[in-house]
Design a protein around this motif. Structure first.
Motif, short mmCIF file in Angstrom:
data_model
loop_
_atom_site.label_atom_id
_atom_site.label_comp_id
_atom_site.label_asym_id
_atom_site.label_seq_id
_atom_site.Cartn_x
_atom_site.Cartn_y
_atom_site.Cartn_z
N GLU A 102 3.44 3.37 7.92
CA GLU A 102 3.46 2.23 7.02
C GLU A 102 4.87 1.98 6.49
N GLU A 158 -1.84 9.35 2.78
CA GLU A 158 -0.92 8.74 1.83
C GLU A 158 -0.26 9.86 1.03
N GLU A 160 -4.02 -7.52 -0.58
CA GLU A 160 -2.97 -7.00 -1.47
C GLU A 160 -2.47 -5.65 -0.95
N ARG A 161 -3.40 -4.83 -0.55
CA ARG A 161 -3.04 -3.50 -0.05
C ARG A 161 -2.25 -3.58 1.25
N TYR A 198 3.01 9.21 -1.09
CA TYR A 198 4.21 8.59 -1.65
C TYR A 198 4.76 9.47 -2.77
N TYR A 236 -0.56 -6.22 2.60
CA TYR A 236 0.71 -6.93 2.54
C TYR A 236 1.62 -6.46 1.40
N HIS A 237 1.15 -5.48 0.64
CA HIS A 237 1.95 -4.95 -0.46
C HIS A 237 2.42 -6.07 -1.39
N THR A 238 1.46 -6.86 -1.84
CA THR A 238 1.76 -7.98 -2.73
C THR A 238 0.63 -8.15 -3.74
#
Length: 337
Positions: free
Chosen positions: A140, A195, A277-278, A197, A280-282
């Motif tokens: 990602e 994930e 949203e998830r 991060y 497209y990270h927006t």
């Protein structure tokens, strides 16, 4: 001296040495003048150069061979075992350095090289990486993956910071291990998403097969959690809490993301928007009475965000507007049909 070189080749070709031959060879290795070894190693170097992926140059190889005597003491059984494994390749002398932890590997050809890890860092786009064993990793955006040029030993290990979807080639003799800053995931052959991060939270979702997950500070196997398909594990390093739960919807999401197509049949619009949203990270905000609406349709993973949102808006007779701060979108004016 030609005869000495020939004798060295002869000794290294033998499966078993006599006590006299062992004594002669050890005496030779203890001498400071190992020019004959360097000459034969150089011949092998030139012969095998085409098979090398990342090699030391000739001068470096000779320097390493030169240091064999000064750096380590090699017990006779270990040396002869190495000789039996590698036969004629005189460069096996340098393999002793590996045993001493110097950080060099050998290819099957016997050529010495440095196994530099590969590092993949993504910024704004996803990237699919094929590993040496044939496993596929979809990395990602804003993620980092480190893996070896070839897997050696009894495991296949990679390091991940960020998020990636794994499709692991089955190999029951070599477990696949994903190291992250917070958890370690071990599999034999399966598909799953990780994930990790730099926010202190890690999450593993399994789409097929099963995965063993444990925290990096786990002291024993009893602290590992086994999850099967359609299950997930989340770990919060701040409160040191690990949670296992059923996650069929998340598993479907990762499968669709990997396939490149998100399909919906009567799915609530609010859920579709959350997945957009998830993906497209927006940020997307529904304005108006649309929370009870459902969506029938699909969008492709390679569609840009505005096209994907317009497909949803069209089904609602709504419009898409960019937020004033350019950090997201509104879907406004729509109604359920």
């Amino acid at each position: 001296m030609k005869d000495k070189q020939d004798y060295l080749k002869y000794l290294l070709a033998q499966k078993k040495l006599t006590s006299e031959e062992e004594e002669w060879l050890l005496k030779y290795l203890n001498d400071h003048d190992i020019s004959d070894i360097k000459k034969i190693a150089a011949e092998d170097f030139e012969t095998d150069i085409t098979y090398m992926k990342k090699s030391l140059d000739r001068k470096q190889s000779e320097e390493i061979l030169e240091k064999i005597h000064s750096r380590i003491y090699v017990p006779a059984p270990t040396f002869y075992q190495t000789i039996r494994l590698h036969r004629l390749k005189i460069a096996v002398a340098a393999l002793i350095i590996i045993i001493a932890g110097a950080g060099y590997w050998f290819m099957e050809t016997g050529v010495l090289f440095t196994p530099a890890n590969k590092e993949i860092v993504t910024t704004g786009k996803r990237k699919t990486v094929k590993l040496p064993d044939g496993s596929l990793i979809t990395l990602e955006p804003n993620s980092r993956l480190v893996y070896p040029q070839r897997f050696t030993g009894n495991t296949r290990e990679v390091n991940l910071t960020g998020e990636a979807y794994f499709e692991v080639k089955p190999n029951h003799e070599k477990p696949f291990i994903v190291q992250t800053p917070y958890v370690i995931a071990t599999v034999l052959g399966t598909s799953f998403n990780v994930e990790a991060y730099p926010n202190g939270i890690a999450k593993v979702v399994v789409t097929t097969g099963r995965v063993k997950v444990q925290t990096v500070n786990a002291s024993n196997e009893l602290q590992a959690v086994i999850i099967n398909a359609n299950q997930s594990v989340a770990y919060n390093i701040i409160i040191n809490e690990i949670e296992k739960r059923n996650a069929p919807e998340e598993a479907v999401y990762y499968k669709q993301r990997r396939s490149g197509k998100f399909s919906y049949t009567g799915v609530p619009v609010a859920k579709v928007v959350r997945e957009m949203e998830r993906y497209y990270h927006t940020s997307v905000t529904l304005e108006g009475d649309m929370n009870g609406c459902v969506f029938y349709g699909y969008f492709q993973a390679n569609d840009n965000v505005e096209r994907a949102l317009s497909l949803v808006a069209l089904s609602l007779n709504a419009t898409v507007k960019k937020k004033s701060n350019n950090k997201g979108y509104f879907i406004t004016g729509g109604t359920c049909r």
